[in-house]
Design an enzyme around this catalytic site. Sequence first.
Site, PDB file in Angstrom:
ATOM      1  N   ARG A  65       0.829  -1.207   0.000  1.00 13.53           N
ATOM      2  CA  ARG A  65       0.000   0.000   0.000  1.00 13.53           C
ATOM      3  C   ARG A  65       0.866   1.261   0.000  1.00 13.53           C
ATOM      4  O   ARG A  65       0.536   2.258  -0.642  1.00 13.53           O
ATOM      5  CB  ARG A  65      -0.900  -0.022   1.232  1.00 13.53           C
ATOM      6  CG  ARG A  65      -1.887   1.127   1.325  1.00 13.53           C
ATOM      7  CD  ARG A  65      -2.856   0.880   2.478  1.00 13.53           C
ATOM      8  NE  ARG A  65      -3.682   2.046   2.737  1.00 13.53           N
ATOM      9  CZ  ARG A  65      -3.769   2.653   3.919  1.00 13.53           C
ATOM     10  NH1 ARG A  65      -3.079   2.194   4.953  1.00 13.53           N
ATOM     11  NH2 ARG A  65      -4.550   3.699   4.078  1.00 13.53           N
ATOM     12  N   HIS A  69       0.523   4.325  -2.549  1.00 10.15           N
ATOM     13  CA  HIS A  69       0.266   5.687  -2.080  1.00 10.15           C
ATOM     14  C   HIS A  69       1.394   6.641  -2.491  1.00 10.15           C
ATOM     15  O   HIS A  69       1.153   7.831  -2.681  1.00 10.15           O
ATOM     16  CB  HIS A  69       0.081   5.701  -0.563  1.00 10.15           C
ATOM     17  CG  HIS A  69      -1.283   5.275  -0.139  1.00 10.15           C
ATOM     18  ND1 HIS A  69      -1.953   5.847   0.927  1.00 10.15           N
ATOM     19  CD2 HIS A  69      -2.126   4.330  -0.634  1.00 10.15           C
ATOM     20  CE1 HIS A  69      -3.144   5.264   1.057  1.00 10.15           C
ATOM     21  NE2 HIS A  69      -3.263   4.339   0.116  1.00 10.15           N
ATOM     22  N   ASN A  98      -2.885   8.672   4.836  1.00  9.66           N
ATOM     23  CA  ASN A  98      -1.655   7.929   5.123  1.00  9.66           C
ATOM     24  C   ASN A  98      -1.392   7.709   6.609  1.00  9.66           C
ATOM     25  O   ASN A  98      -0.387   7.096   6.976  1.00  9.66           O
ATOM     26  CB  ASN A  98      -0.453   8.657   4.512  1.00  9.66           C
ATOM     27  CG  ASN A  98      -0.443   8.572   2.997  1.00  9.66           C
ATOM     28  OD1 ASN A  98      -0.948   7.613   2.416  1.00  9.66           O
ATOM     29  ND2 ASN A  98       0.126   9.579   2.351  1.00  9.66           N
ATOM     30  N   HIS A 197      -5.693  -6.297  -2.223  1.00  8.89           N
ATOM     31  CA  HIS A 197      -6.394  -6.314  -0.939  1.00  8.89           C
ATOM     32  C   HIS A 197      -6.537  -7.722  -0.381  1.00  8.89           C
ATOM     33  O   HIS A 197      -7.106  -7.910   0.685  1.00  8.89           O
ATOM     34  CB  HIS A 197      -7.768  -5.660  -1.077  1.00  8.89           C
ATOM     35  CG  HIS A 197      -7.708  -4.172  -1.218  1.00  8.89           C
ATOM     36  ND1 HIS A 197      -8.785  -3.399  -1.593  1.00  8.89           N
ATOM     37  CD2 HIS A 197      -6.684  -3.300  -1.023  1.00  8.89           C
ATOM     38  CE1 HIS A 197      -8.433  -2.125  -1.632  1.00  8.89           C
ATOM     39  NE2 HIS A 197      -7.159  -2.041  -1.292  1.00  8.89           N
TER      40      HIS A 197
END
Length: 331
Positions: A65, A69, A98, A197
């Site tokens: 992730r 990001h 975040n 995910h």
Amino acid sequence: MAPKDVPSMILLNLALVLLLLGSSDAQGLQVGFYQKTCPKAEEIIRKEMTTIMSLAPSLAGPLLRMHFHDCFVRGCDASILLNGTDLNNPAEKDGRPNLSLRGYGVIDRIKAKLEKACPGIVSCADILALVARDGVLLTKGPYWEVPTGRRDGKISVASETLTNLPPPFFSTSQILNLFFIPKGLNAKDLVVLSGGHTIGTSHCSSFSNRLYNFTGNGDADPMLDKNYLPKLKSKCRPNDATTIVEMDPGSFKTFDTSYYKLVAKRRALFTSDATLILDSQTKAYVERQAQANGFPSEFFRDFGESMVKMGNIEVLTGNQGEIRKKCAFVN
């Protein structure tokens, strides 16, 4: 063809070859970029990740992730790793999307090892890309070659996270049109990358609106499986901002296609995931992976390809940016 035409045809073919080469390597990245300057770079990263994952396997999701990001804000330039200069200048890591990120210490640990082996050579941006790949691989996921040669950015602004990172309560079409297409990614990339995910967890606050107040009238999202809803409610009370839930229950430490089975059963946590089964551009892929038995070869291949594509977003190369000595600070 007349002899006098041959040189012009050669020049034309050469131009086409150069054009193709330019497009395939337009970003200036290449597999094995550190082969001469730091030949053991990827080996060092893999070794450290193997140790880290044996101690904390749940970090694979957060590290994947983190790379995502990073790439969606200012491109894949490790701006996600920079600390804010003061309270009045918060950095990306301080942005609301975040705040739940974990794993910064992993990157710092790996960077320290690389600085000892090859000072000032390997960028923090490349470390993020390689760590994401190795985290997936070490959770029984696919391996893919990661083109490297990224350089590190010098700017990190918290407010930019709100306008560049897709929120979990957006629909598939909103995320595709507002976030993915502007970055050069398409519907297939969205449904494939969403498959990430399958590893990781989420805070209740990221999806609690679907449980308690979906339309503002104290109702639940009708798309949620009616048998799954009470299970989620038992874990996530209203306004719960601390409890963590597995995104792929029972399999959140293994990279596989079980995420798609959950989406097909309407048991996905986020609206962004749940609507994949409703969108005409992504529905067929979800259904195909949900029915897949055995080794998920199609998804594994596609995931590697989409990760490489994502890893090319707005990269800095050549003389752009810098190679940070410590990932949290501009040199």
